[in-house]
Structure formats: structure tokens, C-alpha cells
Scaffold this motif. Structure first.
Motif, PDB file in Angstrom:
ATOM      1  N   ILE A   1       2.012 -92.357  18.864  1.00 14.34           N
ATOM      2  CA  ILE A   1       1.338 -91.286  19.606  1.00 14.34           C
ATOM      3  C   ILE A   1       2.085 -91.007  20.899  1.00 14.34           C
ATOM      4  O   ILE A   1       2.295 -91.899  21.710  1.00 14.34           O
ATOM      5  N   ALA A   2       2.481 -89.769  21.057  1.00 10.20           N
ATOM      6  CA  ALA A   2       3.213 -89.358  22.260  1.00 10.20           C
ATOM      7  C   ALA A   2       2.256 -88.631  23.189  1.00 10.20           C
ATOM      8  O   ALA A   2       2.383 -87.450  23.441  1.00 10.20           O
ATOM      9  N   ASN A   3       1.229 -89.353  23.697  1.00  6.24           N
ATOM     10  CA  ASN A   3       0.223 -88.681  24.517  1.00  6.24           C
ATOM     11  C   ASN A   3       0.748 -88.235  25.878  1.00  6.24           C
ATOM     12  O   ASN A   3       0.097 -87.497  26.572  1.00  6.24           O
ATOM     13  N   TYR A   4       1.946 -88.665  26.253  1.00  7.08           N
ATOM     14  CA  TYR A   4       2.532 -88.171  27.496  1.00  7.08           C
ATOM     15  C   TYR A   4       3.088 -86.765  27.320  1.00  7.08           C
ATOM     16  O   TYR A   4       3.361 -86.077  28.276  1.00  7.08           O
ATOM     17  N   ALA A   5       3.270 -86.332  26.074  1.00  3.58           N
ATOM     18  CA  ALA A   5       3.908 -85.052  25.804  1.00  3.58           C
ATOM     19  C   ALA A   5       2.908 -83.937  25.517  1.00  3.58           C
ATOM     20  O   ALA A   5       3.265 -82.777  25.551  1.00  3.58           O
ATOM     21  N   SER A   6       1.673 -84.288  25.218  1.00  5.68           N
ATOM     22  CA  SER A   6       0.687 -83.257  24.908  1.00  5.68           C
ATOM     23  C   SER A   6      -0.725 -83.800  25.124  1.00  5.68           C
ATOM     24  O   SER A   6      -0.928 -85.007  25.191  1.00  5.68           O
ATOM     25  N   SER A   7      -1.666 -82.914  25.233  1.00  3.96           N
ATOM     26  CA  SER A   7      -3.069 -83.297  25.370  1.00  3.96           C
ATOM     27  C   SER A   7      -3.895 -82.485  24.392  1.00  3.96           C
ATOM     28  O   SER A   7      -3.580 -81.335  24.104  1.00  3.96           O
ATOM     29  N   SER A   8      -4.944 -83.084  23.908  1.00  7.52           N
ATOM     30  CA  SER A   8      -5.871 -82.344  23.066  1.00  7.52           C
ATOM     31  C   SER A   8      -7.189 -82.216  23.815  1.00  7.52           C
ATOM     32  O   SER A   8      -7.515 -83.046  24.669  1.00  7.52           O
ATOM     33  N   TYR A   9      -7.913 -81.183  23.528  1.00  8.49           N
ATOM     34  CA  TYR A   9      -9.216 -80.969  24.124  1.00  8.49           C
ATOM     35  C   TYR A   9     -10.171 -80.563  23.024  1.00  8.49           C
ATOM     36  O   TYR A   9     -10.553 -79.410  22.915  1.00  8.49           O
TER      37      TYR A   9
ATOM     38  N   VAL B   1     -21.010 -80.503  25.098  1.00  6.76           N
ATOM     39  CA  VAL B   1     -21.429 -81.434  26.147  1.00  6.76           C
ATOM     40  C   VAL B   1     -20.280 -82.303  26.642  1.00  6.76           C
ATOM     41  O   VAL B   1     -20.479 -83.192  27.466  1.00  6.76           O
ATOM     42  N   GLY B   2     -19.062 -82.057  26.137  1.00  8.87           N
ATOM     43  CA  GLY B   2     -17.922 -82.842  26.587  1.00  8.87           C
ATOM     44  C   GLY B   2     -16.671 -82.512  25.801  1.00  8.87           C
ATOM     45  O   GLY B   2     -16.662 -81.591  24.982  1.00  8.87           O
ATOM     46  N   PHE B   3     -15.615 -83.279  26.073  1.00  7.33           N
ATOM     47  CA  PHE B   3     -14.334 -83.065  25.416  1.00  7.33           C
ATOM     48  C   PHE B   3     -13.673 -84.393  25.106  1.00  7.33           C
ATOM     49  O   PHE B   3     -13.737 -85.333  25.896  1.00  7.33           O
ATOM     50  N   SER B   4     -13.025 -84.455  23.955  1.00  6.89           N
ATOM     51  CA  SER B   4     -12.175 -85.584  23.615  1.00  6.89           C
ATOM     52  C   SER B   4     -10.773 -85.218  24.069  1.00  6.89           C
ATOM     53  O   SER B   4     -10.271 -84.156  23.737  1.00  6.89           O
ATOM     54  N   MET B   5     -10.145 -86.095  24.825  1.00  4.90           N
ATOM     55  CA  MET B   5      -8.826 -85.774  25.357  1.00  4.90           C
ATOM     56  C   MET B   5      -7.736 -86.693  24.834  1.00  4.90           C
ATOM     57  O   MET B   5      -6.616 -86.654  25.277  1.00  4.90           O
ATOM     58  N   PHE B   6      -8.100 -87.560  23.890  1.00  8.92           N
ATOM     59  CA  PHE B   6      -7.115 -88.433  23.283  1.00  8.92           C
ATOM     60  C   PHE B   6      -7.679 -88.908  21.960  1.00  8.92           C
ATOM     61  O   PHE B   6      -8.820 -89.324  21.877  1.00  8.92           O
ATOM     62  N   GLY B   7      -6.911 -88.806  20.939  1.00 10.00           N
ATOM     63  CA  GLY B   7      -7.328 -89.310  19.636  1.00 10.00           C
ATOM     64  C   GLY B   7      -6.137 -89.913  18.929  1.00 10.00           C
ATOM     65  O   GLY B   7      -5.022 -89.418  19.056  1.00 10.00           O
ATOM     66  N   GLY B   8      -6.348 -90.987  18.225  1.00  6.32           N
ATOM     67  CA  GLY B   8      -5.250 -91.603  17.505  1.00  6.32           C
ATOM     68  C   GLY B   8      -5.691 -92.880  16.832  1.00  6.32           C
ATOM     69  O   GLY B   8      -6.862 -93.243  16.844  1.00  6.32           O
ATOM     70  N   TYR B   9      -4.741 -93.560  16.257  1.00  3.64           N
ATOM     71  CA  TYR B   9      -5.001 -94.801  15.546  1.00  3.64           C
ATOM     72  C   TYR B   9      -4.763 -95.984  16.472  1.00  3.64           C
ATOM     73  O   TYR B   9      -3.746 -96.051  17.148  1.00  3.64           O
ATOM     74  N   SER B  10      -5.695 -96.916  16.501  1.00  9.98           N
ATOM     75  CA  SER B  10      -5.555 -98.131  17.297  1.00  9.98           C
ATOM     76  C   SER B  10      -5.232 -99.292  16.369  1.00  9.98           C
ATOM     77  O   SER B  10      -6.037 -99.627  15.493  1.00  9.98           O
ATOM     78  N   TYR B  11      -4.077 -99.892  16.587  1.00 12.93           N
ATOM     79  CA  TYR B  11      -3.712-101.055  15.782  1.00 12.93           C
ATOM     80  C   TYR B  11      -4.672-102.214  16.062  1.00 12.93           C
ATOM     81  O   TYR B  11      -5.080-102.924  15.145  1.00 12.93           O
ATOM     82  N   ASN B  12      -5.051-102.395  17.324  1.00 14.16           N
ATOM     83  CA  ASN B  12      -5.960-103.492  17.676  1.00 14.16           C
ATOM     84  C   ASN B  12      -7.315-103.358  17.005  1.00 14.16           C
ATOM     85  O   ASN B  12      -7.900-104.337  16.556  1.00 14.16           O
TER      86      ASN B  12
ATOM     87  N   ARG C   1      -7.860-101.339  14.380  1.00 11.92           N
ATOM     88  CA  ARG C   1      -7.626-101.003  12.972  1.00 11.92           C
ATOM     89  C   ARG C   1      -8.465 -99.797  12.523  1.00 11.92           C
ATOM     90  O   ARG C   1      -9.025 -99.762  11.447  1.00 11.92           O
ATOM     91  N   SER C   2      -8.539 -98.794  13.412  1.00 13.98           N
ATOM     92  CA  SER C   2      -9.297 -97.589  13.086  1.00 13.98           C
ATOM     93  C   SER C   2      -8.885 -96.446  14.001  1.00 13.98           C
ATOM     94  O   SER C   2      -8.205 -96.644  15.003  1.00 13.98           O
ATOM     95  N   GLY C   3      -9.303 -95.240  13.638  1.00 11.33           N
ATOM     96  CA  GLY C   3      -9.068 -94.080  14.483  1.00 11.33           C
ATOM     97  C   GLY C   3     -10.071 -94.073  15.624  1.00 11.33           C
ATOM     98  O   GLY C   3     -11.253 -94.350  15.429  1.00 11.33           O
ATOM     99  N   LEU C   4      -9.591 -93.779  16.822  1.00 10.02           N
ATOM    100  CA  LEU C   4     -10.447 -93.737  18.003  1.00 10.02           C
ATOM    101  C   LEU C   4     -10.263 -92.413  18.723  1.00 10.02           C
ATOM    102  O   LEU C   4      -9.226 -91.765  18.604  1.00 10.02           O
ATOM    103  N   SER C   5     -11.264 -92.028  19.474  1.00  9.96           N
ATOM    104  CA  SER C   5     -11.175 -90.839  20.293  1.00  9.96           C
ATOM    105  C   SER C   5     -11.772 -91.165  21.655  1.00  9.96           C
ATOM    106  O   SER C   5     -12.865 -91.728  21.742  1.00  9.96           O
ATOM    107  N   LEU C   6     -11.046 -90.849  22.716  1.00  7.76           N
ATOM    108  CA  LEU C   6     -11.486 -91.127  24.079  1.00  7.76           C
ATOM    109  C   LEU C   6     -11.742 -89.798  24.776  1.00  7.76           C
ATOM    110  O   LEU C   6     -10.917 -88.886  24.710  1.00  7.76           O
ATOM    111  N   GLY C   7     -12.864 -89.687  25.429  1.00  7.58           N
ATOM    112  CA  GLY C   7     -13.162 -88.427  26.091  1.00  7.58           C
ATOM    113  C   GLY C   7     -14.210 -88.591  27.174  1.00  7.58           C
ATOM    114  O   GLY C   7     -14.528 -89.705  27.598  1.00  7.58           O
ATOM    115  N   VAL C   8     -14.743 -87.473  27.610  1.00  6.40           N
ATOM    116  CA  VAL C   8     -15.774 -87.443  28.647  1.00  6.40           C
ATOM    117  C   VAL C   8     -16.937 -86.584  28.151  1.00  6.40           C
ATOM    118  O   VAL C   8     -16.742 -85.640  27.387  1.00  6.40           O
ATOM    119  N   VAL C   9     -18.142 -86.960  28.600  1.00  5.29           N
ATOM    120  CA  VAL C   9     -19.330 -86.176  28.258  1.00  5.29           C
ATOM    121  C   VAL C   9     -20.154 -85.950  29.520  1.00  5.29           C
ATOM    122  O   VAL C   9     -19.989 -86.636  30.528  1.00  5.29           O
TER     123      VAL C   9
END
Length: 78
Positions: free
Chosen positions: A14-22, A32-43, A45-53
């Protein structure tokens, strides 16, 4: 596969320094909010999404993450 659902692609690594998602987060049809990062977490072992609400969202409220790209031309004024 014809007729199968398409899902958003994880670009790895994941090249999150190069782009952002909203991607929007909704509750009852209201944004009620936005997810600003989504990707696969090796730790995890699933897809995660980080955001604000919104601060009035409570623990246990059911939220929907609308995790998709808009169709070409969507939202353009004519």
C-alpha cells in the motif's frame, strides 16, 4: 467471472503516501464520516479501514462503509 460481484482492489504494498481515499461512512442513509485508509493488514490477517466519524456516533451504532469508486461522470453538472 461473469455475473460475480466486483470488489475494490487492494494495491499491495500500500502506497498511502502517494494517494488518499475518502470513502463515505453512512448511518441510516446519512453520511456520518469518511474512511481515509483501507488495505490489508498482515498482522490482523484481514482487510481494515481507518477513518473518522461524527462525535455523536455511539459505540455499537451500525455504520455502513461505502467502499467503491464512483462511476465515470457521476456527480458532474451539465
Amino acid at each position: 467471472m461473469p455475473g460475480a460481484e466486483n470488489y475494490k482492489f487492494f494495491d499491495l504494498p500500500i502506497a498511502n503516501y502517494a494517494s488518499s481515499s475518502y470513502d463515505k461512512v453512512t448511518m441510516g442513509g446519512k453520511t456520518v464520516g469518511f474512511s481515509m485508509f483501507g488495505g490489508y493488514s498482515y498482522n490482523e490477517r484481514s482487510g481494515l479501514s481507518l477513518g473518522v466519524v461524527d462525535p455523536d456516533i455511539n459505540i455499537g451504532d451500525v455504520l455502513t462503509l461505502v467502499w467503491a469508486k464512483r462511476a465515470a461522470g457521476a456527480g458532474k453538472r451539465r
